[in-house]
Design a protein around this motif. Sequence first.
Motif, PDB file in Angstrom:
ATOM      1  N   PRO A  33       2.190 -24.329  42.229  1.00 49.96           N
ATOM      2  CA  PRO A  33       1.776 -24.504  40.834  1.00 49.96           C
ATOM      3  C   PRO A  33       2.749 -23.882  39.839  1.00 49.96           C
ATOM      4  O   PRO A  33       2.852 -24.340  38.704  1.00 49.96           O
ATOM      5  CB  PRO A  33       0.411 -23.825  40.755  1.00 49.96           C
ATOM      6  CG  PRO A  33       0.089 -23.309  42.092  1.00 49.96           C
ATOM      7  CD  PRO A  33       1.212 -23.635  43.029  1.00 49.96           C
ATOM      8  N   GLU A  34       3.501 -22.875  40.269  1.00 55.66           N
ATOM      9  CA  GLU A  34       4.435 -22.192  39.362  1.00 55.66           C
ATOM     10  C   GLU A  34       5.702 -22.998  39.083  1.00 55.66           C
ATOM     11  O   GLU A  34       6.480 -22.645  38.214  1.00 55.66           O
ATOM     12  CB  GLU A  34       4.850 -20.826  39.939  1.00 55.66           C
ATOM     13  CG  GLU A  34       3.711 -19.880  40.193  1.00 55.66           C
ATOM     14  CD  GLU A  34       3.002 -20.136  41.522  1.00 55.66           C
ATOM     15  OE1 GLU A  34       3.657 -20.579  42.488  1.00 55.66           O
ATOM     16  OE2 GLU A  34       1.788 -19.914  41.585  1.00 55.66           O
ATOM     17  N   GLN A  35       5.929 -24.067  39.822  1.00 56.87           N
ATOM     18  CA  GLN A  35       7.166 -24.837  39.659  1.00 56.87           C
ATOM     19  C   GLN A  35       7.236 -25.538  38.307  1.00 56.87           C
ATOM     20  O   GLN A  35       8.324 -25.748  37.778  1.00 56.87           O
ATOM     21  CB  GLN A  35       7.303 -25.857  40.788  1.00 56.87           C
ATOM     22  CG  GLN A  35       7.561 -25.213  42.127  1.00 56.87           C
ATOM     23  CD  GLN A  35       7.472 -26.196  43.273  1.00 56.87           C
ATOM     24  OE1 GLN A  35       7.021 -27.333  43.133  1.00 56.87           O
ATOM     25  NE2 GLN A  35       7.882 -25.753  44.448  1.00 56.87           N
ATOM     26  N   HIS A  36       6.100 -25.906  37.752  1.00 55.23           N
ATOM     27  CA  HIS A  36       6.073 -26.642  36.493  1.00 55.23           C
ATOM     28  C   HIS A  36       4.619 -26.729  36.054  1.00 55.23           C
ATOM     29  O   HIS A  36       3.725 -26.757  36.904  1.00 55.23           O
ATOM     30  CB  HIS A  36       6.658 -28.048  36.718  1.00 55.23           C
ATOM     31  CG  HIS A  36       6.937 -28.816  35.471  1.00 55.23           C
ATOM     32  ND1 HIS A  36       5.962 -29.522  34.801  1.00 55.23           N
ATOM     33  CD2 HIS A  36       8.091 -29.009  34.781  1.00 55.23           C
ATOM     34  CE1 HIS A  36       6.503 -30.116  33.757  1.00 55.23           C
ATOM     35  NE2 HIS A  36       7.789 -29.823  33.723  1.00 55.23           N
ATOM     36  N   LYS A  37       4.370 -26.793  34.766  1.00 52.01           N
ATOM     37  CA  LYS A  37       2.981 -26.900  34.303  1.00 52.01           C
ATOM     38  C   LYS A  37       2.315 -28.170  34.847  1.00 52.01           C
ATOM     39  O   LYS A  37       1.125 -28.175  35.146  1.00 52.01           O
ATOM     40  CB  LYS A  37       2.903 -26.867  32.779  1.00 52.01           C
ATOM     41  CG  LYS A  37       3.560 -28.047  32.102  1.00 52.01           C
ATOM     42  CD  LYS A  37       3.480 -27.976  30.602  1.00 52.01           C
ATOM     43  CE  LYS A  37       4.172 -29.211  30.037  1.00 52.01           C
ATOM     44  NZ  LYS A  37       4.091 -29.293  28.619  1.00 52.01           N
ATOM     45  N   ASN A  38       3.080 -29.233  35.020  1.00 51.64           N
ATOM     46  CA  ASN A  38       2.511 -30.474  35.553  1.00 51.64           C
ATOM     47  C   ASN A  38       2.264 -30.400  37.059  1.00 51.64           C
ATOM     48  O   ASN A  38       1.452 -31.152  37.580  1.00 51.64           O
ATOM     49  CB  ASN A  38       3.395 -31.670  35.216  1.00 51.64           C
ATOM     50  CG  ASN A  38       3.366 -31.991  33.735  1.00 51.64           C
ATOM     51  OD1 ASN A  38       2.511 -31.513  32.993  1.00 51.64           O
ATOM     52  ND2 ASN A  38       4.325 -32.768  33.282  1.00 51.64           N
TER      53      ASN A  38
ATOM     54  N   TYR B  70       8.620 -29.630  42.164  1.00 50.07           N
ATOM     55  CA  TYR B  70       8.150 -30.471  41.073  1.00 50.07           C
ATOM     56  C   TYR B  70       9.232 -30.591  39.999  1.00 50.07           C
ATOM     57  O   TYR B  70       9.699 -29.597  39.455  1.00 50.07           O
ATOM     58  CB  TYR B  70       6.872 -29.929  40.419  1.00 50.07           C
ATOM     59  CG  TYR B  70       6.359 -30.905  39.396  1.00 50.07           C
ATOM     60  CD1 TYR B  70       5.392 -31.828  39.747  1.00 50.07           C
ATOM     61  CD2 TYR B  70       6.908 -30.983  38.126  1.00 50.07           C
ATOM     62  CE1 TYR B  70       4.972 -32.786  38.847  1.00 50.07           C
ATOM     63  CE2 TYR B  70       6.501 -31.934  37.231  1.00 50.07           C
ATOM     64  CZ  TYR B  70       5.537 -32.830  37.587  1.00 50.07           C
ATOM     65  OH  TYR B  70       5.136 -33.789  36.704  1.00 50.07           O
TER      66      TYR B  70
ATOM     67  N   SER C 255       0.961 -27.759  38.484  1.00 50.10           N
ATOM     68  CA  SER C 255      -0.369 -27.157  38.505  1.00 50.10           C
ATOM     69  C   SER C 255      -1.435 -28.200  38.185  1.00 50.10           C
ATOM     70  O   SER C 255      -2.474 -28.271  38.852  1.00 50.10           O
ATOM     71  CB  SER C 255      -0.413 -26.009  37.489  1.00 50.10           C
ATOM     72  OG  SER C 255      -1.667 -25.396  37.496  1.00 50.10           O
ATOM     73  N   LYS C 256      -1.178 -29.043  37.183  1.00 51.94           N
ATOM     74  CA  LYS C 256      -2.125 -30.099  36.813  1.00 51.94           C
ATOM     75  C   LYS C 256      -2.296 -31.098  37.953  1.00 51.94           C
ATOM     76  O   LYS C 256      -3.414 -31.495  38.284  1.00 51.94           O
ATOM     77  CB  LYS C 256      -1.660 -30.827  35.558  1.00 51.94           C
ATOM     78  CG  LYS C 256      -2.617 -31.916  35.102  1.00 51.94           C
ATOM     79  CD  LYS C 256      -2.095 -32.662  33.893  1.00 51.94           C
ATOM     80  CE  LYS C 256      -3.031 -33.745  33.402  1.00 51.94           C
ATOM     81  NZ  LYS C 256      -3.781 -34.496  34.362  1.00 51.94           N
TER      82      LYS C 256
END
Length: 168
Positions: free
Chosen positions: A109-114, A78, A116-117
């Motif tokens: 999900p840990e790659q970027h907050k977005n 991401y 995970s979203k």
Amino acid sequence: INKKNLNIKLINIFKSDNFYSYKNINNYINETGEITEKNKIQNIEVIPNAVSLDNLSGGVVKNYNLPYGFKFLYLTHYYPHKNIEIFLEIGKRIKAQNLEFKLITTLDPEQHKNASKFLLDINVFGLENIILNVGSVKMEIVPSLYKQCDALLMPTLLESFSGTYVEA
């Protein structure tokens, strides 16, 4: 200057438009020639992203148990410029038209907050049967994943070069 401040200063230098005007630098190494054209630089070496085809001919076989349907793979981590959110709109259209297309992503999900979203939004919009996320894929498993998909789909907004095109 402490290490943290030095790192921030270096990052800001590399990001600046005038990075290539520093007088104490003799040569630059870049992945593409695009920056050369933009800045009219003479002392630049272009070393393209390399893909080892040896890594793509075998590898570890992993069965992802992907469902029936034409499968588009987006092999990526991401990053905002990767434009992965467009898959939500594409997924909604696939669902509305009851098409047999699947969109396969490789995010954690840990790659970027977005990231995970995005992964949560797949469920919010009821697209879990259309957008299938297999998580990060190690290089030795990449050939196996490619063989289980039908096409590469990369809606990236900015890509100077990606080995993914050549690998696919």
